[in-house]
Design a protein around this motif. Structure first.
Motif, mmCIF file in Angstrom:
data_model
loop_
_atom_site.group_PDB
_atom_site.id
_atom_site.type_symbol
_atom_site.label_atom_id
_atom_site.label_comp_id
_atom_site.label_asym_id
_atom_site.label_seq_id
_atom_site.Cartn_x
_atom_site.Cartn_y
_atom_site.Cartn_z
ATOM 1 N N LEU A 199 0.748 -1.117 -0.029
ATOM 2 C CA LEU A 199 -0.045 -0.103 0.012
ATOM 3 C C LEU A 199 0.837 1.217 0.044
ATOM 4 N N PHE B 246 1.409 5.397 0.391
ATOM 5 C CA PHE B 246 0.941 6.686 0.657
ATOM 6 C C PHE B 246 1.955 7.714 0.741
ATOM 7 N N ILE C 17 -8.065 0.838 5.641
ATOM 8 C CA ILE C 17 -7.985 2.275 5.326
ATOM 9 C C ILE C 17 -9.245 3.200 5.735
ATOM 10 N N VAL D 156 -3.329 8.523 0.912
ATOM 11 C CA VAL D 156 -3.393 7.292 0.547
ATOM 12 C C VAL D 156 -3.154 7.251 -1.024
ATOM 13 N N GLU D 157 -2.238 6.402 -1.503
ATOM 14 C CA GLU D 157 -2.112 6.384 -3.167
ATOM 15 C C GLU D 157 -2.762 5.123 -3.770
ATOM 16 N N ILE E 249 -4.457 4.806 8.096
ATOM 17 C CA ILE E 249 -4.243 3.362 7.775
ATOM 18 C C ILE E 249 -4.255 2.381 9.261
#
Length: 171
Positions: free
Chosen positions: A18, A20, A37, A103-104, A87
């Motif tokens: 994940l 971010f 998330i 968050v990406e 998260i």
């Protein structure tokens, strides 16, 4: 080698993370330890805790301690925005919420593209960086959040969950 065997070999040679952002820096966490998330929600402050401990949240009946990664990194606090997220990440069987700027995505990165953490010498602690992943437009710092804390900090954060749950039972 069959196409199916080739695909299995590729799967073993990569990991999912994940990603971010904190400021303009991109970080990654092993997706296997990410529980969920959530959007930033009301955090109940706990007195006499370090500044990086924002407090606790009640997430569907579970009390979760919340840490602001910016403050733990020694950065200034940032006003929350629509992108600010928490998260929920598991460390030693304790769920801890980490506040991040944005968050990406979930990415798959070949292990060949993950290098060891840089060594800046004894005076700079980089034990919380498990590696640096090369991506098309830069790098992602892979974090081991357990190593972001010393043992006593981690124990204290884990105790917040119990203290807040006891407080709620008394109320």
């Amino acid at each position: 080698m069959s196409e199916n065997q080739t695909e299995k070999r590729k799967t073993r040679a990569s990991s999912r993370f994940l990603t971010f952002f904190i400021e303009e820096e991109q970080y990654g966490l092993d997706i296997a330890r990410v529980k969920e998330i959530i959007a930033l929600m009301k955090v109940t402050h706990i007195p006499k805790t370090p500044a990086f401990v924002k407090g606790v949240i009640n997430l569907r009946g579970s009390i979760i301690p919340v840490v602001d990664i910016r403050l733990k990194f020694g950065m200034s606090e940032k006003e929350e925005s629509v992108d600010t997220a928490i998260i929920i990440y598991e460390i030693d069987k304790v769920a801890i919420g980490f506040v991040v700027d944005r968050v990406e995505d979930v990415v798959t990165i070949d292990k060949d593209h993950i290098n060891s953490a840089p060594d800046f010498g004894a005076s700079i602690d980089t034990t919380f960086i498990s590696g640096v992943a090369e991506i098309e437009d830069g790098v992602i710092m892979m974090l081991d959040l357990k190593n972001l804390f010393d043992h006593n900090e981690l124990t204290d954060i884990g105790q917040l969950e119990k203290a807040a749950a006891t407080k709620e039972e008394v109320s």
